[in-house]
Motif scaffolding. Structure first.
Motif, mmCIF file in Angstrom:
data_model
loop_
_atom_site.group_PDB
_atom_site.id
_atom_site.type_symbol
_atom_site.label_atom_id
_atom_site.label_comp_id
_atom_site.label_asym_id
_atom_site.label_seq_id
_atom_site.Cartn_x
_atom_site.Cartn_y
_atom_site.Cartn_z
ATOM 1 N N GLU A 1 0.808 -1.228 0.000
ATOM 2 C CA GLU A 1 0.000 0.000 0.000
ATOM 3 C C GLU A 1 0.842 1.280 0.000
ATOM 4 O OE1 GLU A 1 -2.980 -0.181 -0.766
ATOM 5 O OE2 GLU A 1 -3.720 -2.124 -0.101
ATOM 6 N N ASP A 2 2.164 1.150 -0.054
ATOM 7 C CA ASP A 2 2.995 2.347 -0.240
ATOM 8 C C ASP A 2 2.811 2.845 -1.672
ATOM 9 O OD1 ASP A 2 4.079 2.448 2.235
ATOM 10 O OD2 ASP A 2 6.113 1.805 1.654
ATOM 11 N N GLN A 3 2.843 4.165 -1.819
ATOM 12 C CA GLN A 3 2.792 4.721 -3.168
ATOM 13 C C GLN A 3 4.205 4.706 -3.757
ATOM 14 O OE1 GLN A 3 0.978 8.594 -3.509
ATOM 15 N NE2 GLN A 3 0.932 8.460 -5.742
ATOM 16 N N VAL A 4 4.324 4.277 -5.001
ATOM 17 C CA VAL A 4 5.629 4.339 -5.657
ATOM 18 C C VAL A 4 5.721 5.662 -6.426
ATOM 19 C CG1 VAL A 4 5.895 1.838 -5.839
ATOM 20 C CG2 VAL A 4 4.877 3.095 -7.731
ATOM 21 N N MET A 5 6.932 6.029 -6.794
ATOM 22 C CA MET A 5 7.137 7.273 -7.534
ATOM 23 C C MET A 5 6.304 7.279 -8.817
ATOM 24 S SD MET A 5 11.080 8.491 -7.512
ATOM 25 C CE MET A 5 11.994 6.969 -7.582
ATOM 26 N N SER A 6 5.898 8.445 -9.250
ATOM 27 C CA SER A 6 5.186 8.555 -10.525
ATOM 28 C C SER A 6 6.180 8.357 -11.670
ATOM 29 C CB SER A 6 4.547 9.934 -10.642
ATOM 30 O OG SER A 6 5.545 10.916 -10.802
ATOM 31 N N VAL B 1 2.196 -4.019 -12.927
ATOM 32 C CA VAL B 1 0.737 -4.076 -12.753
ATOM 33 C C VAL B 1 0.223 -5.411 -13.296
ATOM 34 C CG1 VAL B 1 -1.460 -3.083 -13.522
ATOM 35 C CG2 VAL B 1 0.368 -1.578 -12.707
ATOM 36 N N ASP B 2 0.761 -5.819 -14.451
ATOM 37 C CA ASP B 2 0.425 -7.117 -15.040
ATOM 38 C C ASP B 2 0.709 -8.260 -14.081
ATOM 39 O OD1 ASP B 2 -0.579 -6.469 -17.443
ATOM 40 O OD2 ASP B 2 1.075 -7.306 -18.649
ATOM 41 N N GLU B 3 1.824 -8.145 -13.376
ATOM 42 C CA GLU B 3 2.225 -9.203 -12.437
ATOM 43 C C GLU B 3 1.517 -9.071 -11.093
ATOM 44 O OE1 GLU B 3 6.466 -8.820 -12.098
ATOM 45 O OE2 GLU B 3 6.780 -9.189 -14.228
ATOM 46 N N GLU B 4 0.650 -8.044 -10.981
ATOM 47 C CA GLU B 4 -0.081 -7.765 -9.744
ATOM 48 C C GLU B 4 0.837 -7.448 -8.574
ATOM 49 O OE1 GLU B 4 -2.754 -11.086 -9.412
ATOM 50 O OE2 GLU B 4 -4.080 -10.271 -10.952
ATOM 51 N N VAL B 5 1.997 -6.895 -8.891
ATOM 52 C CA VAL B 5 2.917 -6.419 -7.851
ATOM 53 C C VAL B 5 2.519 -4.992 -7.468
ATOM 54 C CG1 VAL B 5 5.324 -5.768 -7.399
ATOM 55 C CG2 VAL B 5 4.813 -7.923 -8.568
ATOM 56 N N LEU B 6 2.123 -4.227 -8.475
ATOM 57 C CA LEU B 6 1.614 -2.872 -8.241
ATOM 58 C C LEU B 6 0.157 -2.824 -8.692
ATOM 59 C CD1 LEU B 6 4.477 -0.596 -9.692
ATOM 60 C CD2 LEU B 6 4.220 -1.433 -7.348
ATOM 61 N N TYR B 7 -0.576 -1.856 -8.166
ATOM 62 C CA TYR B 7 -1.886 -1.586 -8.730
ATOM 63 C C TYR B 7 -2.082 -0.080 -8.823
ATOM 64 C CZ TYR B 7 -3.759 -0.397 -4.111
ATOM 65 O OH TYR B 7 -3.998 0.201 -2.909
ATOM 66 N N LYS B 8 -3.005 0.282 -9.708
ATOM 67 C CA LYS B 8 -3.176 1.689 -10.031
ATOM 68 C C LYS B 8 -4.445 2.224 -9.368
ATOM 69 C CE LYS B 8 -2.945 4.435 -14.257
ATOM 70 N NZ LYS B 8 -2.762 4.301 -15.706
ATOM 71 N N ARG B 9 -4.287 3.382 -8.713
ATOM 72 C CA ARG B 9 -5.492 4.076 -8.239
ATOM 73 C C ARG B 9 -5.687 5.256 -9.158
ATOM 74 N NH1 ARG B 9 -4.626 4.953 -1.921
ATOM 75 N NH2 ARG B 9 -4.132 2.802 -1.390
ATOM 76 N N ARG B 10 -6.789 5.227 -9.864
ATOM 77 C CA ARG B 10 -7.028 6.227 -10.901
ATOM 78 C C ARG B 10 -6.864 7.649 -10.365
ATOM 79 N NH1 ARG B 10 -8.687 5.538 -15.941
ATOM 80 N NH2 ARG B 10 -9.122 3.320 -15.754
ATOM 81 N N GLY B 11 -6.040 8.402 -11.036
ATOM 82 C CA GLY B 11 -5.855 9.798 -10.660
ATOM 83 C C GLY B 11 -4.969 10.026 -9.444
ATOM 84 N N VAL B 12 -4.542 8.944 -8.810
ATOM 85 C CA VAL B 12 -3.699 9.100 -7.631
ATOM 86 C C VAL B 12 -2.276 8.618 -7.917
ATOM 87 C CG1 VAL B 12 -3.484 8.672 -5.152
ATOM 88 C CG2 VAL B 12 -5.745 8.649 -6.221
ATOM 89 N N MET C 1 0.453 4.873 -8.466
ATOM 90 C CA MET C 1 0.728 3.440 -8.365
ATOM 91 C C MET C 1 1.049 3.076 -6.914
ATOM 92 S SD MET C 1 0.797 1.917 -11.343
ATOM 93 C CE MET C 1 0.893 2.377 -13.062
ATOM 94 N N PHE C 2 0.520 1.921 -6.501
ATOM 95 C CA PHE C 2 0.735 1.464 -5.130
ATOM 96 C C PHE C 2 1.187 0.008 -5.118
ATOM 97 C CE2 PHE C 2 -2.007 5.053 -4.964
ATOM 98 C CZ PHE C 2 -1.685 5.713 -3.784
ATOM 99 N N VAL C 3 1.890 -0.356 -4.061
ATOM 100 C CA VAL C 3 2.310 -1.748 -3.903
ATOM 101 C C VAL C 3 1.081 -2.575 -3.531
ATOM 102 C CG1 VAL C 3 3.792 -3.344 -2.637
ATOM 103 C CG2 VAL C 3 4.615 -1.030 -3.164
ATOM 104 N N ALA C 4 0.857 -3.648 -4.273
ATOM 105 C CA ALA C 4 -0.329 -4.472 -4.069
ATOM 106 C C ALA C 4 -0.224 -5.250 -2.766
ATOM 107 C CB ALA C 4 -0.491 -5.436 -5.243
ATOM 108 N N PRO C 5 -1.375 -5.465 -2.106
ATOM 109 C CA PRO C 5 -1.364 -6.311 -0.909
ATOM 110 C C PRO C 5 -0.849 -7.706 -1.288
ATOM 111 C CG PRO C 5 -3.536 -5.310 -1.257
ATOM 112 C CD PRO C 5 -2.718 -4.994 -2.456
ATOM 113 N N GLY C 6 -0.012 -8.253 -0.468
ATOM 114 C CA GLY C 6 0.510 -9.593 -0.726
ATOM 115 C C GLY C 6 1.642 -9.647 -1.733
ATOM 116 N N ALA C 7 2.077 -8.476 -2.234
ATOM 117 C CA ALA C 7 3.109 -8.457 -3.278
ATOM 118 C C ALA C 7 4.421 -9.063 -2.777
ATOM 119 C CB ALA C 7 3.344 -7.027 -3.770
#
Lengths: 295, 133
Positions: B28-33, B56-67, B69-75
């Motif tokens: 849930e940490d935000q990664v750099m843009s 994102v494809d590997e589900e390591v990160l996920y995107k919050r629209r307009g906000v 990229m974040f580290v996915a839970p369980g990554a």
């Protein structure tokens, strides 16, 4: 999408008896940062001048599908920044900016002013009063703030010192990310800009040597380092563009459609397989004297 | 940075995976843009975007629209289990091959591992993160 697409077909440009460009077939996609590399006299400036409609050649040139020559709609949206600058020399920098604001449809005055502060330029100065580094910086500011759908920087940052170049690269990347457009960067400082480029075009002696995706180019090169006879065994059948000997150790640079399995085998045989930085590849491909010696 | 032979975006993706594994980036940490990444490492924004798309494809990160990229839970756990599978084939196999060339026996290797367990190899349950040890 705001950037222009560039296309040339069999473009040849001559100055009197000298042929500056011969049969150039080039396609550069919009909204990307393209690198245009070549040794002095390779034809880079000529090519950019043609794209900026300052010059005309034989063959086809298309900027966003149109012939740019004397085409006002295209010309106002094409910005070529040369080191010499194309400025009103007797007018203050701020007056120059006002003039550009009128001439360039997408010019962002606020951004220009903030860049003036970033590069510590005095708006009350006149272009002729600027040092080489300051003149380069002003050129960069004009190029960036014009936000032209086609922006070409011809060695513009050569006059800047290292910290100023750093700021320039930062601004190019930042502003490009926020306002995508087609950017052509020409530079001899290849190692500094290598990773900024999405495509790489190399001109050599007036001809197109290659025009590739930077990613593809990156994986097309490898160095093999180790005992000379082992290196030679593994380099056989690959295109060798450079060889260097350090005592019993040999390093060859191979380039082309590399056989990854063969490279893995080379590693298992104790060779070090490394990447070829763009600048090294450029030197190998365009240092004709050395290439002739080697063959 | 970016001295490997792999495409630059692979190297960026790998660096981010490494940060997640080490705990420098937490779930849930935000990664750099992409813009921050591009200007920080002086790389093309499209290259950074490609790396993010891969993660994102590997589900390591996920995107919050307009906000962002974040580290996915369980990554971190997912990466750790993938790495474990690859560890023996990709890391240990070459070592074993090299050891055989040098005439080292299996007991030479196991003795070494046993004597270095406190510094390198964890003897605790495999699912613990480094901080939990």
């Amino acid at each position: 999408m705001t950037g222009y697409r560039l296309h040339t077909d069999n473009l040849t440009v001559s100055y009197g008896k000298t042929t500056a460009l011969t049969g150039i077939n080039l396609d550069l996609a919009p909204d990307r940062i393209h690198g245009l590399l070549g040794r002095n006299g390779a034809g880079k400036t000529t090519l950019m001048s043609v794209l900026a409609s300052l010059r005309r050649g034989q063959g086809t040139v298309r900027v966003e599908g149109q012939d740019p020559f004397e085409n006002e709609a295209i010309m106002q949206n094409v910005c070529l920044i040369r080191e010499s600058g194309d400025l009103l020399l007797d007018e203050k920098l701020t007056t120059n900016l006002s003039f550009l604001e009128d001439a360039r449809p997408r010019f962002d005055r606020t951004y220009a002013e903030s860049l003036m502060a970033t590069f510590r330029l005095d708006p009350a100065k006149k272009p002729q009063a600027l040092s080489r580094g300051q003149a380069s910086a002003f050129g960069a500011i004009v190029g960036l703030a014009s936000r032209a759908p086609l922006t070409m920087f011809d060695e513009v940052h050569l006059g800047m010192d290292a910290p100023a170049r750093q700021r320039f690269y930062h601004e190019v990347l930042h502003d490009f990310a926020e306002h995508p457009r087609t950017i052509v960067l020409s530079s001899h400082l290849i190692s500094e800009i290598a990773h900024m480029l999405e495509t790489v075009t190399i001109l050599h002696e007036g001809r197109l040597l290659l025009s590739n995706e930077a990613d593809d180019l990156h994986v097309s090169g490898a160095t093999l380092t180790g005992a000379a006879e082992v290196v030679d065994r593994h380099a056989t059948g690959q295109q060798v563009v450079g060889t260097q000997d350090l005592g019993p150790t040999r390093q060859v640079t191979v380039f082309g459609d590399l056989d990854e399995a063969a490279l893995a085998a080379a590693e298992r045989d104790g060779l070090t397989v490394g990447a070829v930085p763009l600048q090294d590849l450029f030197i190998h491909l365009t240092d004709t004297d050395r290439a002739e010696e080697a063959s | 940075m970016f001295e490997g032979r792999e495409p630059i975006y692979h190297q960026i993706a790998e660096a981010i995976r490494g940060e997640i594994l080490s705990g420098a980036l937490k779930e849930e940490d935000q990664v750099m843009s992409t813009t921050q990444y591009a200007t920080t490492y002086r790389i093309n924004p499209a290259t950074a975007a490609k790396a993010f798309a891969q993660l994102v494809d590997e589900e390591v990160l996920y995107k919050r629209r307009g906000v962002g990229m974040f580290v996915a839970p369980g990554a971190a756990a997912a990466l750790r289990s993938q790495r474990r599978e690859a560890f023996f084939a990709e890391r240990l196999e070459p070592v074993i091959r090299e050891a055989a060339l040098l005439g080292l026996s299996t007991s030479d290797l196991t003795d070494y591992l046993a004597s270095h367990a406190t510094t390198g190899v964890s003897t605790t349950a495999p699912d613990q993160t480094p901080e939990e040890r």
